[in-house]
Motif scaffolding. Structure first.
Motif: not given
Length: 395
Positions: A43-49, A131-132
């Protein structure tokens, strides 16, 4: 290779027209944009910078991925292609649909949701993604609280929507302020009508020093301090005599402003109104302190301010939040107690990331507001004269 987009009408019907990416479109011409919200088995969300030199939202955290559909792509094909290009991720979205769609000005934005194993290897697109990382609800909310995330309408409900199957609830990205006790102002282009003078000086100095595209440099450097402008030129105009150009442009500007400082409409009026309401006032200007104090003083505005923070008193200029954080600190207030007035996107980036309630006062002849500046703004008014008391008589 040229990249084209299909044009849709307001009902999302293909018109048969296609345009080169970046081409200005009429108000009733829409393109398709896709986004993918990626979660893992926990249930974790992938984020990108985003990379630091992106034209919009530089260095900020974004949702998993997104992009513009190319001509001939439907939403599914566009989503699968963007996943492969940005993250090296092979997705099969056959027999699935976007979880919700938002019709924005000139775009239809489709949001897809997928779940993949957290061990899935990812290959970043270096010119787009710095980065992610995977974040749980607490880490996502920490990013939001520190204003490091591009504002989306659903950002405060992202995990709730994930758990409830994404009903498509739209939430405005700014919560309501509890109390406003301070106001922080940019100077050039907001309080003083010096941007036009500076722009003309840059064009003239640019011609003298052989700068190929002065307008590109003007828009890229608007709102930056000396260090930020120097860095921009090093990055985009390597080998250019920036120091000589800057000295000449500054001399041309001072030849005008030393005679008379042009004051923007409503500047004195709003400062008086805020002062009378008991609001503490600060300046957060990228310009050097000696110039800020001189010009505000000769304009009759300096006595209104309780603090003056300038570009040569911070280590990192706009769009970094340091200058606004220091201004709030100098007033003895938290950013959440302050409104921040800005006219440029770099200034709005700075104030938003610092945590102020940003008020945009754009000058369309200098820099027209865009999607990013509008999203970063709590309120937008076309003049300082038109800012209502409801923006600061809170709590």
């Amino acid at each position: 290779m040229p990249e084209y987009q299909d044009i849709y009408d307001i009902h999302r019907h293909l018109t048969g027209k296609k345009v080169l990416r970046g081409t200005k479109r009429a108000a009733d011409e829409y393109i398709l944009v896709i986004h993918i919200l990626i979660f893992d088995e926990n249930g974790r969300f992938l984020v990108q910078r985003r990379v630091d030199d992106k034209a919009t939202w530089p260095g900020m955290w974004d949702i998993s991925l997104g992009g513009i559909a190319q001509s001939g792509d439907d939403s599914r094909r566009a989503a699968e292609r963007e996943a492969a290009e940005e993250l090296g991720l092979t997705l099969d979205l056959t027999d699935t649909e976007p979880v919700f769609t938002v019709r924005a000005p000139k775009t239809f934005d489709d949001y897809w949701m997928v779940q993949i194993p957290s061990t899935t290897p990812l290959t970043l697109q270096p010119e787009e993604v710095a980065e992610v990382k995977w974040v749980d609800r607490a880490k996502w909310e920490a990013l939001l609280a520190t204003h490091q995330v591009i504002p989306y309408s659903f950002q405060y409900r992202l995990f709730d929507l994930y758990e409830k199957g994404f009903p498509g609830t739209r939430i405005f990205p700014f919560p309501d302020p509890q109390r406003i006790r301070g106001a922080v102002f940019d100077m050039d282009g907001l309080l003083l009508d010096t941007e036009r003078v500076a722009d003309r000086s840059w064009v003239q100095a640019g011609a003298e020093f052989g700068l190929a595209d002065p307008l590109r440099a003007i828009n890229g450097c608007r709102g930056l301090n000396d260090a930020g402008m120097k860095h921009w030129f090093e990055l985009h105009e390597p080998g250019f005599n920036y120091e000589g150009f800057r000295l000449r442009a500054r001399a041309l500007s001072h030849a005008v402003t030393d005679v008379k400082v042009p004051v923007k409409e409503g500047a004195a009026e709003i400062l008086k109104r805020l002062k009378d309401a008991g609001i503490l006032l600060a300046v957060a200007s990228s310009t050097r302190e000696v110039t800020v104090r001189d010009q505000l003083g000769r304009a009759g505005l300096l006595p209104y301010f309780d603090a003056v923070i300038t570009g040569d008193t911070v280590s990192r200029g706009k769009p970094h939040p340091e200058i606004y954080c220091k201004a709030c600190e100098a007033l003895g207030l938290s950013p959440s107690e302050c409104i921040g007035f800005e006219d440029s996107v770099n200034g709005l980036r700075s104030a938003y990331r610092a945590g102020l309630y940003t008020i945009q006062i754009p000058d369309p002849e200098i820099q027209a507001p865009g999607i990013e500046s509008n999203a970063l703004s709590w309120k937008t008014f076309d003049s300082l004269l038109h800012v209502p008391e409801s923006c600061y008589r809170i709590g």
